[in-house]
Enzyme design. Structure first.
Site, PDB file in Angstrom:
ATOM      1  N   GLU A 147      38.030  31.298  37.531  1.00  0.00           N
ATOM      2  CA  GLU A 147      39.181  31.903  36.842  1.00  0.00           C
ATOM      3  C   GLU A 147      40.354  30.929  36.820  1.00  0.00           C
ATOM      4  O   GLU A 147      40.304  29.841  37.380  1.00  0.00           O
ATOM      5  CB  GLU A 147      39.622  33.192  37.553  1.00  0.00           C
ATOM      6  CG  GLU A 147      39.059  34.476  36.967  1.00  0.00           C
ATOM      7  CD  GLU A 147      39.782  34.915  35.698  1.00  0.00           C
ATOM      8  OE1 GLU A 147      40.618  34.133  35.182  1.00  0.00           O
ATOM      9  OE2 GLU A 147      39.502  36.027  35.216  1.00  0.00           O
ATOM     10  N   ARG A 181      44.412  43.736  44.670  1.00  0.00           N
ATOM     11  CA  ARG A 181      44.484  42.304  44.940  1.00  0.00           C
ATOM     12  C   ARG A 181      44.965  41.588  43.688  1.00  0.00           C
ATOM     13  O   ARG A 181      44.845  42.101  42.571  1.00  0.00           O
ATOM     14  CB  ARG A 181      43.111  41.754  45.330  1.00  0.00           C
ATOM     15  CG  ARG A 181      42.061  41.836  44.213  1.00  0.00           C
ATOM     16  CD  ARG A 181      40.866  40.941  44.494  1.00  0.00           C
ATOM     17  NE  ARG A 181      39.790  41.079  43.518  1.00  0.00           N
ATOM     18  CZ  ARG A 181      39.755  40.477  42.334  1.00  0.00           C
ATOM     19  NH1 ARG A 181      40.766  39.706  41.949  1.00  0.00           N
ATOM     20  NH2 ARG A 181      38.732  40.655  41.512  1.00  0.00           N
ATOM     21  N   ASN A 233      44.755  39.226  40.606  1.00  0.00           N
ATOM     22  CA  ASN A 233      43.614  38.906  39.761  1.00  0.00           C
ATOM     23  C   ASN A 233      43.874  37.778  38.776  1.00  0.00           C
ATOM     24  O   ASN A 233      43.010  36.945  38.551  1.00  0.00           O
ATOM     25  CB  ASN A 233      43.170  40.146  38.968  1.00  0.00           C
ATOM     26  CG  ASN A 233      41.922  39.881  38.157  1.00  0.00           C
ATOM     27  OD1 ASN A 233      40.880  39.572  38.722  1.00  0.00           O
ATOM     28  ND2 ASN A 233      42.027  39.981  36.823  1.00  0.00           N
ATOM     29  N   ASN A 267      45.189  41.072  33.356  1.00  0.00           N
ATOM     30  CA  ASN A 267      44.533  39.827  32.984  1.00  0.00           C
ATOM     31  C   ASN A 267      45.427  38.936  32.125  1.00  0.00           C
ATOM     32  O   ASN A 267      46.578  38.735  32.455  1.00  0.00           O
ATOM     33  CB  ASN A 267      43.180  40.114  32.321  1.00  0.00           C
ATOM     34  CG  ASN A 267      42.021  39.703  33.219  1.00  0.00           C
ATOM     35  OD1 ASN A 267      42.021  38.606  33.787  1.00  0.00           O
ATOM     36  ND2 ASN A 267      41.039  40.567  33.362  1.00  0.00           N
ATOM     37  N   ASP A 294      39.491  39.162  28.800  1.00  0.00           N
ATOM     38  CA  ASP A 294      39.789  38.686  30.155  1.00  0.00           C
ATOM     39  C   ASP A 294      40.988  37.734  30.097  1.00  0.00           C
ATOM     40  O   ASP A 294      42.061  38.107  29.648  1.00  0.00           O
ATOM     41  CB  ASP A 294      38.545  38.040  30.748  1.00  0.00           C
ATOM     42  CG  ASP A 294      38.528  38.037  32.268  1.00  0.00           C
ATOM     43  OD1 ASP A 294      39.541  37.637  32.865  1.00  0.00           O
ATOM     44  OD2 ASP A 294      37.508  38.405  32.862  1.00  0.00           O
TER      45      ASP A 294
END
Length: 318
Positions: free
Chosen positions: A25, A122, A124, A176, A227
């Site tokens: 990521e 959490r 991301n 995201n 995403d």
């Protein structure tokens, strides 16, 4: 009038890593060093890829995070971004903590923590706005990536000086992709599970956002779940399609216009992308191997020949 569509018919996709990462990521192209900084959320690791040597250095920070008290699904890293004036340090978001990480020493230093009253969230994904403020989002850490669940996530704003994270957008499923228009008047933001790309009016002087509106509903399109995201110099949005095996290009000025898809062979769970290279005309793409056994799942990619130029990623103002 619609923006011109990119011609991706001559695109060349190159696999850059042999190793498969669980949840790659957050790619960030560092202009000064001409290297790519990216993360493996559940490694948990910070990675630095050097195109000149073709070497990908992996800095596993599990031990350091455990010392901060991270455990379970919060034993993760959700962002790594360079800091202005601190050439050897990165700001990282890990679990609920904001910290700095020095790859040269391996030191992780706690700076702040978000408070949302939730034990299962959490960090991301995150990105810095044009003035160097860090926007960092959260998700339900107890859910699998892109699994439906309670809207307990939030988009936080971490102002300069490692100020306490301030909640800006609540009731989020999986926070995201983020991007800002060239005129610095619009912020784009993705909430993955409903599949919505939102737009906000954005004030660069203050960091204030307003007038939230749903810009593109991708749930009716065949792109998986939206995403991570980046933006090019024409203000076209390049969106990673989780479970679609492709990056998809949208025109935010004409949301009804058909999108253009850029396939990434051998990987279905495409997680994020950013422009890089000397001329910012290469697209770096991350992917996940979680629940995916395809040949290139979890690897890092570089795509050339897409006829688009990106914008430079911003560093945290510190």
């Amino acid at each position: 009038m619609p923006l011109p569509k990119p011609n991706v018919s001559n695109a060349q996709v190159e696999v850059l890593t042999e190793e498969k990462f669980s949840l790659g990521e957050g790619p960030h192209w560092e202009e000064k060093t001409q290297r790519l900084i990216w993360i493996d959320i559940f490694g948990p690791s910070v990675n630095i890829y050097d195109p000149a040597t073709k070497e990908n250095k992996v800095y596993n920070i599990r031990e350091q995070l455990e010392k901060l008290g991270a455990k379970g699904n919060r034993l993760s890293v959700g962002v790594a971004v360079p800091i202005v004036g601190e050439p050897d340090k990165l700001v990282i978001g890990t679990g609920s903590h904001v910290a700095t990480f020095d790859p040269t020493t391996g030191e992780v230093e706690f700076k702040n923590e978000f408070e949302d009253g939730q034990e299962e969230t959490r960090y991301n994904d995150a990105k810095c706005d044009p003035s160097g403020r860090l926007w960092a989002g959260t998700m339900n850490a107890k859910k699998d990536e892109h699994e439906k669940g309670p809207e307990v996530g939030c988009l936080f704003l971490l102002d300069k000086g490692f100020a306490a994270p301030k909640p800006e957008v609540g009731e989020v499923t999986i926070s995201n992709g983020l991007a800002w228009s060239a005129d610095k008047k619009t912020m784009y933001y993705i909430d993955s599970v409903p599949g919505t790309i939102f737009a906000f009016d954005y004030d660069d002087a203050t960091g204030c956002i307003s007038n939230r509106r749903a810009l593109i509903d991708t749930s009716k399109l065949d792109i998986g779940s939206p995403d991570g995201m980046t933006i090019d110099t024409l203000d076209r949005l390049w969106v990673a399609g989780f479970d679609s095996g492709a990056v998809h290009c949208f025109d935010p000025t004409c949301p009804s216009e058909p999108h253009v898809s850029l396939p990434i062979p051998g990987a279905s769970r495409i997680t994020s992308c950013c422009f890089g290279g000397k001329n910012l005309d290469e697209l770096y793409v991350t992917s996940a191997s979680v629940s995916c056994s395809l040949e290139n799942a979890g690897k890092l990619f570089r795509v050339t020949g897409i006829g688009a130029t990106g914008t430079q990623g911003q560093c945290y103002a510190g």
